[in-house]
Design an enzyme around this catalytic site. Sequence first.
Site, mmCIF file in Angstrom:
data_model
loop_
_atom_site.group_PDB
_atom_site.id
_atom_site.type_symbol
_atom_site.label_atom_id
_atom_site.label_comp_id
_atom_site.label_asym_id
_atom_site.label_seq_id
_atom_site.Cartn_x
_atom_site.Cartn_y
_atom_site.Cartn_z
ATOM 1 N N LYS A 1 -20.842 -17.455 -24.817
ATOM 2 C CA LYS A 1 -20.170 -16.707 -23.741
ATOM 3 C C LYS A 1 -19.045 -15.849 -24.322
ATOM 4 C CE LYS A 1 -17.492 -20.893 -22.850
ATOM 5 N NZ LYS A 1 -17.544 -22.179 -22.159
ATOM 6 N N ARG B 1 -14.213 -28.751 -11.675
ATOM 7 C CA ARG B 1 -14.141 -27.314 -11.928
ATOM 8 C C ARG B 1 -15.445 -26.666 -11.477
ATOM 9 N NH1 ARG B 1 -13.807 -24.752 -17.950
ATOM 10 N NH2 ARG B 1 -15.877 -25.697 -17.950
ATOM 11 N N TYR C 1 12.137 -5.115 -32.109
ATOM 12 C CA TYR C 1 12.635 -5.139 -30.724
ATOM 13 C C TYR C 1 13.575 -6.310 -30.488
ATOM 14 C CZ TYR C 1 9.264 -1.702 -28.930
ATOM 15 O OH TYR C 1 8.572 -0.570 -28.656
HETATM 16 C C1 LIG Z 1 -17.598 -23.278 -23.005
HETATM 17 C C2 LIG Z 1 -18.521 -24.387 -22.678
HETATM 18 C C3 LIG Z 1 -19.147 -25.128 -23.693
HETATM 19 C C4 LIG Z 1 -18.781 -24.989 -25.148
HETATM 20 O O1 LIG Z 1 -17.556 -25.655 -25.359
HETATM 21 P P1 LIG Z 1 -16.851 -25.739 -26.773
HETATM 22 O O2 LIG Z 1 -15.672 -26.596 -26.520
HETATM 23 O O3 LIG Z 1 -16.478 -24.332 -27.124
HETATM 24 O O4 LIG Z 1 -17.815 -26.309 -27.719
HETATM 25 C C5 LIG Z 1 -20.126 -26.031 -23.324
HETATM 26 N N1 LIG Z 1 -20.429 -26.250 -22.027
HETATM 27 C C6 LIG Z 1 -19.817 -25.569 -21.023
HETATM 28 C C7 LIG Z 1 -20.196 -25.870 -19.616
HETATM 29 C C8 LIG Z 1 -18.827 -24.646 -21.307
HETATM 30 O O5 LIG Z 1 -18.207 -24.007 -20.310
#
Ligand SMILES: *Cc1c(COP(=O)(O)O)cnc(C)c1O
Length: 338
Positions: free
Chosen positions: A31, A122, A236
């Site tokens: 993703k 979630r 800054y």
């Molecule tokens: C992002 C995600 C993962 C991967 O998680 P990592 O901690 O990056 O290995 C796996 N399953 C779901 C549902 C996720 O949202």
Amino acid sequence: MGLQIDLGAVQANYRALAGKAPGARAAAVVKADAYGLGAPRVVPALYEAGARDFFVALASEGQTLRAFLPDDTRIFILSGHMEGAELTGVIPVLNSPRQFFRDRTMRPGQPFAIQLDSGMNRLGIEPAQWAVIRDEALADQPALIISHLACADEPDHPANAMQLAAFQQMTAGCDVPLSLAATGGILLGPDYHFDLVRPGVGLYGGQPFAEAQPVVRLSLPVIQTRDVQAGEFVGYGATWSADKPCQIATVAAGYADGLLRTMSGQGANLYAAGTACPIVGRVSMDLITADVTALAQVPETLDIICPAQKIDDLAGLAGSIGYEILTSLGHRYERTYL
Ligand SMILES: *Cc1c(COP(=O)(O)O)cnc(C)c1O
């Protein structure tokens, strides 16, 4: 110079994580443009390493992948079946009864997966909702049933065992492939592996996969160096002043490139072949200043992500996590893939 991404290391990390869950298929979570590293290059490398199942957040990301992945792959959409989503050739992970009924009405006979909520609150179908639709869902033969752990990067956290038990309870008697573990869950051991594991961050060299090979090196071009006298300030807000004469280098990257402003004044360094040059003054939008007095000669570039200062080190100094550093890395860097 720029952002160097070691695809061989991504492949090695994939094989290493898959090897830790020998009883399960290993998917790859790609993703957010493969955690910011560039899906068009990273995903084919993962395919070459053996991955056939890929997870993205959005249907649009899935369509991008579908265009360059062979047909012997499955692309799962974690946000499920959202209104108007283009789901041709991909598999939505349905997260609620509403998504389930929408999908089964609009896509009868098409593949789907289910996410159950085992406690994270979630995404996913809650136990009471699942009890109602379970028989109907199973009759339609989901490709996969998944859930997600909230605290897998803390092996001793009681939520891990609690979520495992909840997932086992909800899936008891389901003759469907199951998946619970992301990177952290793989490291929790075989109880958490089920039929398919879903590593993401560990593929890209991030914690909690401590044995990961580093994937990213980020080298920043030096624009200018100057001598600064004792008592003069840099940057800054005049937050840093020299207490003795020193040499300051200014490099061409800043918070607009994902180098978080919160790392200012926290002890982060730039590196010249392993020699630490403390970042001084505030990180600004396009520029970072570092004390290079220790260097006999200032090179053309200084590293901010390298073996001496890994993604998670930098994240810790910026009050963030490796995931955020990775996915924030901007697009102004020249990218090279090894
Ligand atoms: C992002 C995600 C993962 C991967 O998680 P990592 O901690 O990056 O290995 C796996 N399953 C779901 C549902 C996720 O949202």
